[in-house]
Design an enzyme around this catalytic site. Structure first.
Site, PDB file in Angstrom:
ATOM      1  N   GLY A 166       0.832  -1.204   0.000  1.00  0.00           N
ATOM      2  CA  GLY A 166       0.000   0.000   0.000  1.00  0.00           C
ATOM      3  C   GLY A 166       0.863   1.249   0.000  1.00  0.00           C
ATOM      4  O   GLY A 166       0.511   2.263   0.581  1.00  0.00           O
TER       5      GLY A 166
ATOM      6  N   LYS B  78     -10.638  -2.330  12.190  1.00  0.00           N
ATOM      7  CA  LYS B  78      -9.479  -1.873  12.978  1.00  0.00           C
ATOM      8  C   LYS B  78      -9.575  -2.425  14.413  1.00  0.00           C
ATOM      9  O   LYS B  78      -8.587  -2.853  15.000  1.00  0.00           O
ATOM     10  CB  LYS B  78      -9.389  -0.349  12.987  1.00  0.00           C
TER      11      LYS B  78
ATOM     12  N   TYR C 107     -15.030   0.143   8.647  1.00  0.00           N
ATOM     13  CA  TYR C 107     -13.584   0.428   8.778  1.00  0.00           C
ATOM     14  C   TYR C 107     -13.170   0.330  10.248  1.00  0.00           C
ATOM     15  O   TYR C 107     -12.195  -0.329  10.587  1.00  0.00           O
ATOM     16  CB  TYR C 107     -13.324   1.823   8.228  1.00  0.00           C
TER      17      TYR C 107
ATOM     18  N   GLY D 212      -0.437   4.950  -1.126  1.00  0.00           N
ATOM     19  CA  GLY D 212      -1.445   5.702  -0.366  1.00  0.00           C
ATOM     20  C   GLY D 212      -0.875   6.925   0.335  1.00  0.00           C
ATOM     21  O   GLY D 212       0.324   7.210   0.252  1.00  0.00           O
ATOM     22  N   GLN D 213      -1.764   7.616   1.067  1.00  0.00           N
ATOM     23  CA  GLN D 213      -1.355   8.883   1.703  1.00  0.00           C
ATOM     24  C   GLN D 213      -0.207   8.660   2.674  1.00  0.00           C
ATOM     25  O   GLN D 213       0.805   9.374   2.637  1.00  0.00           O
ATOM     26  CB  GLN D 213      -2.560   9.488   2.450  1.00  0.00           C
TER      27      GLN D 213
ATOM     28  N   ILE E 119      -1.364  -2.020  -5.377  1.00  0.00           N
ATOM     29  CA  ILE E 119      -2.214  -2.777  -6.303  1.00  0.00           C
ATOM     30  C   ILE E 119      -2.076  -2.251  -7.733  1.00  0.00           C
ATOM     31  O   ILE E 119      -2.343  -2.967  -8.693  1.00  0.00           O
ATOM     32  CB  ILE E 119      -3.691  -2.718  -5.860  1.00  0.00           C
TER      33      ILE E 119
END
Ligand code: VAH
Length: 320
Positions: free
Chosen positions: A6, A144, A140, A9-10, A33
């Site tokens: 990942g 988590k 989400y 991402g940010q 991805i």
């Protein structure tokens, strides 16, 4: 060697840069991805890996002699509410793959991000404690919360050295966030430069825990470098820096751009934000591995606007 899953991402993209600065470019394999984040893809070793593909992750670990994985791929809160099953599959299967590879002795250390999204409407909202009620209302947040339970289980039962922090909203200027509820606090800076105006999708008094990206990266590196027996929390550490409302961040921008205009038009993300705490007690992280944040709201606003003026080649000028 380190594998970042990942990395596009940010947070993943800035972790990639920070880890390469620290350990050398060739010691950090970035993966995602797809290769859409061309800046990250062209900055060093990169592979296409689907975070849900166990065989692909295992093959990369073996081929690249990886001993540490940062698992940064996930579907965030807002998008997760549009695609609940996909959010569960991505967020949970990716974690199980990495924890099982560590359990089977292929990895020495794992970093996995949790979030303030593990808290819910029944959690004490101010100065939220490390150990408290967690009844998350988003998929989400559920992933988590459950992920934290599994991390602690794999540590206790199999000795997996997995470490985690509950990130607040993260603010940065290099890579846009994707599908989060705190994204308004990133968008507002971009719009202040490009439009001089922003319509917030959260109401003006919605206080949320936030953090400038440099603090989030520093916390992550500090946690991962701490001696294992200093890590007392193996679910996930509360982590905090600043808390503010949309009207407070807008005021910090208006100090620099007097003509900046803020409007409010709350959408479905307001209910998500309302279920989260306003501020977090991160004394455990400060005690166990010397965490401390550097950026307050004023300093973050200056950093964001200064760098976005350059990014947009804007002729706007800061007042201070
Ligand atoms: C989100 N940025 O908004 C993420 C983060 C605490 C917020 O988990 O979903």
């Amino acid at each position: 060697k380190i594998l970042i899953i990942g990395a596009g991402g940010q947070i993943g993209s800035e972790l990639t840069t920070a880890l390469r600065e620290k350990y050398g470019t060739d010691s950090v394999i970035a993966s995602d991805i797809n290769d859409r984040n061309t800046k990250m893809v062209n900055s060093g070793p990169f592979e296409i890996i689907n975070a849900m593909d166990y065989d692909a992750i295992k093959a990369s670990i073996i081929a690249n002699n990886i001993d540490t994985v940062y698992l940064m791929a996930a579907m965030l809160s807002a998008t997760g509410e549009k695609h609940p099953e996909k959010a569960w599959d991505l967020n949970m299967n990716s974690l199980f793959h990495v924890l099982n590879l560590a359990k089977d002795g292929l990895l020495k250390k794992v970093f996995w991000p949790s979030s303030i999204a593990v808290f819910g409407p029944t959690t004490p909202r101010h100065n939220t404690p490390q150990h408290t009620i967690c009844e998350p209302t988003t998929v989400y947040g559920i992933t988590k919360q459950v992920g934290e339970r599994w991390c602690e289980y794999y540590f206790k039962r199999y000795g997996v050295d997995v470490r985690s922090v509950r990130y607040p909203g993260i603010i940065s200027y290099k890579t846009l966030p994707g599908g989060g509820t705190t994204d308004y606090a990133v968008e507002i800076y971009h719009k202040a430069i490009t439009d001089g105006e922003y319509t917030s999708f959260l109401s003006e008094d919605t206080e949320l825990p936030m953090m400038f990206m440099d603090d989030a990266i520093n916390a992550t590196l500090k946690l991962m470098e701490a001696p294992s027996n200093n890590i007392k929390i193996r679910s996930s550490y509360n982590l905090s820096a600043i808390s503010f409302t949309p009207s407070e961040i807008a005021a910090s921008i208006t100090k620099e751009f007097p003509n900046f205009k803020i409007n409010y038009n709350p959408d479905f993300r307001q209910a998500i934000a309302d279920s989260w705490p306003a501020s977090i007690d991160d004394s455990a992280a400060r005690a166990d591995w010397n965490w401390e944040h550097q950026y307050d709201l004023t300093q973050m606003t200056l950093e964001m606007l200064k760098n976005l003026i350059i990014k947009y080649n804007s002729n706007r000028e800061l007042s201070s």
